[in-house]
Design an enzyme around this catalytic site. Structure first.
Site, short mmCIF file in Angstrom:
data_model
loop_
_atom_site.label_atom_id
_atom_site.label_comp_id
_atom_site.label_asym_id
_atom_site.label_seq_id
_atom_site.Cartn_x
_atom_site.Cartn_y
_atom_site.Cartn_z
N GLY A 1 0.82 -1.22 0.00
CA GLY A 1 0.00 0.00 0.00
C GLY A 1 0.86 1.27 0.00
O GLY A 1 0.55 2.24 -0.69
N SER B 1 3.93 0.01 8.68
CA SER B 1 2.64 -0.30 9.31
C SER B 1 2.87 -1.51 10.21
O SER B 1 2.58 -2.62 9.82
CB SER B 1 1.61 -0.73 8.27
OG SER B 1 1.51 0.16 7.22
N CYS C 1 -0.99 -4.48 14.00
CA CYS C 1 -1.88 -3.69 14.85
C CYS C 1 -2.57 -4.53 15.93
O CYS C 1 -3.15 -3.99 16.85
CB CYS C 1 -2.93 -3.00 13.99
SG CYS C 1 -3.84 -4.14 12.94
C1 LIG Z 1 -0.62 -4.03 9.11
S1 LIG Z 1 0.18 -5.12 8.02
C2 LIG Z 1 0.94 -4.02 6.88
C3 LIG Z 1 0.21 -3.90 5.61
C4 LIG Z 1 0.87 -3.09 4.54
N1 LIG Z 1 1.05 -1.71 4.86
C5 LIG Z 1 0.04 -3.21 3.25
O1 LIG Z 1 -0.16 -2.21 2.57
O2 LIG Z 1 -0.41 -4.30 2.95
C6 LIG Z 1 1.56 -5.67 8.97
C7 LIG Z 1 2.51 -6.56 8.21
O3 LIG Z 1 3.66 -6.79 9.02
C8 LIG Z 1 4.12 -8.10 8.80
N2 LIG Z 1 4.97 -8.43 9.97
C9 LIG Z 1 4.57 -8.66 11.23
N3 LIG Z 1 5.62 -8.83 12.05
C10 LIG Z 1 6.73 -8.70 11.29
C11 LIG Z 1 8.12 -8.77 11.56
N4 LIG Z 1 8.57 -9.00 12.78
N5 LIG Z 1 9.00 -8.61 10.54
C12 LIG Z 1 8.53 -8.37 9.28
N6 LIG Z 1 7.22 -8.29 8.97
C13 LIG Z 1 6.33 -8.44 9.95
C14 LIG Z 1 2.85 -8.91 8.64
O4 LIG Z 1 3.09 -10.09 7.91
C15 LIG Z 1 1.93 -7.93 7.90
O5 LIG Z 1 1.98 -8.13 6.52
#
Ligand SMILES: C[S@@+](CC[C@H](N)C(=O)[O-])C[C@H]1O[C@@H](n2cnc3c(N)ncnc32)[C@H](O)[C@@H]1O
Length: 352
Positions: free
Chosen positions: A13, A74, A77
């Site tokens: 995004g 991001s 959450c």
């Molecule tokens: C809220 S989503 C972000 C979405 C993104 N902004 C989009 O446009 O799709 C959070 C993302 O962080 C990733 N994530 C969670 N913990 C993580 C970590 N420790 N290292 C890397 N990625 C991580 C998840 O797989 C998820 O895709």
């Protein structure tokens, strides 16, 4: 050329928002641990290096090498959502964010000049938020905070989110504003561009006007905390974001109808609003997003492409064939509104 690190990149995004601004930039890496999200990301942006690793496993040396000017992020959450346990910093899912704040940003020699962070509303009351502000302050960043929803800009979807934009300053900063703004300026040019992408194609007959008036009353009730920032004639209809009105593939079966009709918000193409689409859309009914009533009174789900449209993703954005609808809903539910991010970036670069 602006060097960008897209952290917690999901389906890109933030990348789409940078594209919307026509900036001269390069994504030096997109980092995410979700392989399904990474498949969708790379299908749309085949030239970006994607790192399928936890952020907290990437060494400081690598961050120095990237030498990024802008970090977008991001973080997950779930540790802060009302539905979750709100374990905040005790939730392992904040480990990546804590590592970024305590280890990387604090020790990095080549710190990013700009940072943009997005999270759920409620994040602003968390310990993670406190850690974010303390880290920015001790590293000489000025920042602005916002609570914004696409519906404020006439996009018929509610998605109230917390945003922070930060810029590193050469001189030390005396005071930091605690204000979280609920309105933003400097978006008119981008709104014109959005209307080119999703032309206002709907004009209403008097009967339809009646229906819409009813819908508008609901809009007022729904957007309680979000002040509408445009003239009412600029607000868009659900119709402007549909792929087609009828779509039998996405209609609810009888069993689903029985359950869904009682608990779901149902809107028509004349609505100027819809509920926030979550990652559980089409899995559970309550509070996961609106259903759509077609011109022939069939009730169906919004398709993933239509939700991507409501998130203002580009028209050519695609979900590869191997991605199921359920996976696409889940990824979109975790994603963000591209238009709102582009306004924040515009303000970060131009004004702030
Ligand atoms: C809220 S989503 C972000 C979405 C993104 N902004 C989009 O446009 O799709 C959070 C993302 O962080 C990733 N994530 C969670 N913990 C993580 C970590 N420790 N290292 C890397 N990625 C991580 C998840 O797989 C998820 O895709």
């Amino acid at each position: 050329m602006l060097r960008v690190l897209e952290l917690f990149s999901g389906i890109g995004g933030m990348h789409c928002a940078l594209d919307f601004l026509d900036l001269n930039y390069e994504i030096v890496a997109a980092i995410d641990i979700n392989p399904t999200a990474n498949v969708v990301y790379s299908s749309n942006f085949p030239n970006v290096p994607i790192i399928n690793r936890s952020i907290e496993t990437i060494s400081l040396k690598q961050w120095e090498k990237w030498n990024a000017d802008l970090w977008t992020m991001s973080p997950p959450c779930q540790p802060f959502t009302r539905q979750g346990k709100q374990e905040d910093l005790n939730d392992r899912r904040t480990d990546g964010f804590v590592y970024l704040m305590k280890t990387i940003l604090s020790q990095l020699k080549s710190k990013p000049k700009y940072i943009l962070l997005e999270n759920v509303s409620g994040f602003e009351h968390s310990q993670a938020h406190q850690l974010l502000l303390e880290t920015l302050q001790s590293n000489n960043y000025s920042y602005e905070q916002y609570l914004l929803s696409p519906i404020q800009f006439g996009i018929p979807n509610s998605r109230l989110r917390y945003y922070l934009i930060a810029k590193q300053q050469d001189n030390s900063i005396d005071t930091y504003s605690p204000i979280i703004h609920t309105r933003i300026s400097n978006f008119e040019k981008l709104l014109t561009k959005l209307h080119e992408q999703f032309p206002l194609k709907t004009s209403l007959s008097s009967e339809e006007n009646l229906i819409q008036n009813r819908n508008d009353q609901i809009t007022d009730q729904c957007s309680h905390s979000s002040e509408i920032l445009i003239d009412s004639n600029q607000s868009m209809f659900i119709n402007d974001f549909l792929v087609s009105n009828e779509n039998s593939e996405f209609e609810l079966d009888e069993k689903q109808l029985k359950r869904g009709l009682n608990v779901c918000d149902i809107i028509t193409c004349y609505a100027k609003r819809s509920f926030c689409f979550t990652k559980s859309y089409a899995k559970y009914f309550e509070g996961t997003g609106s259903l759509f009533s077609t011109l022939t009174d069939h009730i169906r789900y919004f398709t993933p492409k239509e939700i991507a449209n409501l998130h203002c993703f580009p028209l050519n954005y695609n979900f590869p064939q191997q991605i199921t609808n359920r996976q696409a809903y889940s990824l979109l539910g975790n994603s963000l509104n591209v238009f709102v991010i582009s306004i924040l970036l515009e303000n970060l670069f131009e004004r702030f």
